[in-house]
Scaffold this motif. Structure first.
Motif, PDB file in Angstrom:
ATOM      1  N   PHE A  32       1.408  12.868 -32.178  1.00 55.44           N
ATOM      2  CA  PHE A  32       0.756  14.169 -32.063  1.00 55.44           C
ATOM      3  C   PHE A  32      -0.392  14.389 -33.046  1.00 55.44           C
ATOM      4  O   PHE A  32      -1.324  15.132 -32.746  1.00 55.44           O
ATOM      5  N   ASN A  67      -6.561  14.025 -31.204  1.00 51.87           N
ATOM      6  CA  ASN A  67      -6.245  14.611 -29.901  1.00 51.87           C
ATOM      7  C   ASN A  67      -5.189  13.726 -29.238  1.00 51.87           C
ATOM      8  O   ASN A  67      -5.506  12.650 -28.731  1.00 51.87           O
ATOM      9  N   PHE A  68      -3.938  14.180 -29.270  1.00 50.28           N
ATOM     10  CA  PHE A  68      -2.841  13.351 -28.753  1.00 50.28           C
ATOM     11  C   PHE A  68      -2.947  13.154 -27.241  1.00 50.28           C
ATOM     12  O   PHE A  68      -2.472  12.153 -26.702  1.00 50.28           O
ATOM     13  N   LYS A  69      -3.577  14.102 -26.543  1.00 48.65           N
ATOM     14  CA  LYS A  69      -3.699  13.994 -25.094  1.00 48.65           C
ATOM     15  C   LYS A  69      -4.539  12.786 -24.700  1.00 48.65           C
ATOM     16  O   LYS A  69      -4.227  12.073 -23.746  1.00 48.65           O
ATOM     17  N   PHE A  70      -5.634  12.562 -25.451  1.00 50.35           N
ATOM     18  CA  PHE A  70      -6.528  11.453 -25.140  1.00 50.35           C
ATOM     19  C   PHE A  70      -6.373  10.285 -26.116  1.00 50.35           C
ATOM     20  O   PHE A  70      -7.102   9.297 -26.023  1.00 50.35           O
ATOM     21  N   GLU A  71      -5.434  10.442 -27.068  1.00 51.68           N
ATOM     22  CA  GLU A  71      -5.178   9.405 -28.068  1.00 51.68           C
ATOM     23  C   GLU A  71      -6.473   8.984 -28.759  1.00 51.68           C
ATOM     24  O   GLU A  71      -6.781   7.798 -28.889  1.00 51.68           O
ATOM     25  N   ARG A  92     -12.195   6.098 -30.602  1.00 47.39           N
ATOM     26  CA  ARG A  92     -10.962   5.618 -29.961  1.00 47.39           C
ATOM     27  C   ARG A  92     -10.971   4.089 -29.901  1.00 47.39           C
ATOM     28  O   ARG A  92     -12.023   3.480 -29.710  1.00 47.39           O
TER      29      ARG A  92
END
Length: 252
Positions: A32, A67-71, A92
């Protein structure tokens, strides 16, 4: 001897459980909020990216966030001298993927947002002081999609000007003691008069009113609708037919 063995076994089990819990917490935390090592690498890569591509802008880079959604990691870069020069940079899988400079800065998104906020403050003050709704949350929105050459109209860091040649819509949000269509028509009429008196010209009016668990939403009202003197009738017709002059009325 047996008692000591049991104690040792319990200690080992307790230690194993603690390790599992710690690993689990680290795993969830990493999922997270990322991990410190990756964040440090992202921060370093983003700084290098900015130095290579935007050194001429004199930017300050904020701390990276995850941003855990998009890692992925993101940091915002802000100019020390230009209020409209600020944009996000995304990292990323060990590298910087992209940034928002072209759309947010060169595309004038930031400038339009700032001007919208400044106009909203003006409109909110007028509704509060001249109509008496101190707790209103009125806002003004510019429709950028209508303009192919927005850069011909806007400039970075330009001062707010109510006469800016952009179509604008005012969205009035307030609590009303009278949620009737007649009462709402009166509010829109009074608001329009106050805006015009203060040099504010809007192409469309929306109104959202709430009171006694009743919600009323009025959309797509034009100055011509208000100045016709028939606004109450137009709202009543729109309530039963969604296609009257484009006006939409919703009550719940």
């Amino acid at each position: 001897m047996i008692k000591n063995t049991k104690k040792l076994t319990l200690k080992v089990l307790a230690g194993a459980v603690a390790v599992v819990l710690i690993v689990g917490i680290l795993f969830v935390t990493n999922a997270f909020v990322g991990n410190p090592i990756s964040a440090m690498m992202a921060n370093k890569a983003i700084k290098q990216y900015v130095n290579q591509n935007y050194s001429y802008l004199d930017l300050k880079i904020e701390k990276v966030s995850y941003n855990f959604k998009f890692e992925s990691y993101m940091a915002r870069a802000k100019s020390k001298t230009s209020i409209d020069t600020q944009f996000a940079i995304y990292y990323r899988d060990g590298k910087v993927e992209r940034d928002d400079y072209e759309s947010y800065v060169l595309g004038m998104f930031n400038t339009l947002e700032r001007l919208s906020d400044e106009y909203s403050a003006v409109a909110k003050k007028i509704i509060a002081e001249e109509l008496g709704y101190e707790n209103n949350t009125t806002m003004v929105v510019f429709n950028k999609a209508e303009y192919e050459k927005i850069n011909d109209i806007l400039e970075l860091d330009m001062k707010f000007d109510k006469t800016l040649p952009l179509n604008s819509e005012v969205i009035i949000r307030l609590d009303l003691t009278d949620n009737s269509l007649e009462g709402i028509a009166q509010v829109l009429t009074d608001a329009h008069k106050a805006f015009v008196h203060n040099g504010c010209n809007f192409n469309k009016y929306d109104l959202y009113a709430e009171n006694n668990d009743t919600l009323v939403m009025i959309n797509e009202v034009t100055p011509a609708d208000i100045e016709s003197g028939e606004l109450t009738n137009l709202l009543e017709k729109a309530q039963s037919n969604d296609n009257i002059n484009g006006i939409r009325v919703f009550t719940k």
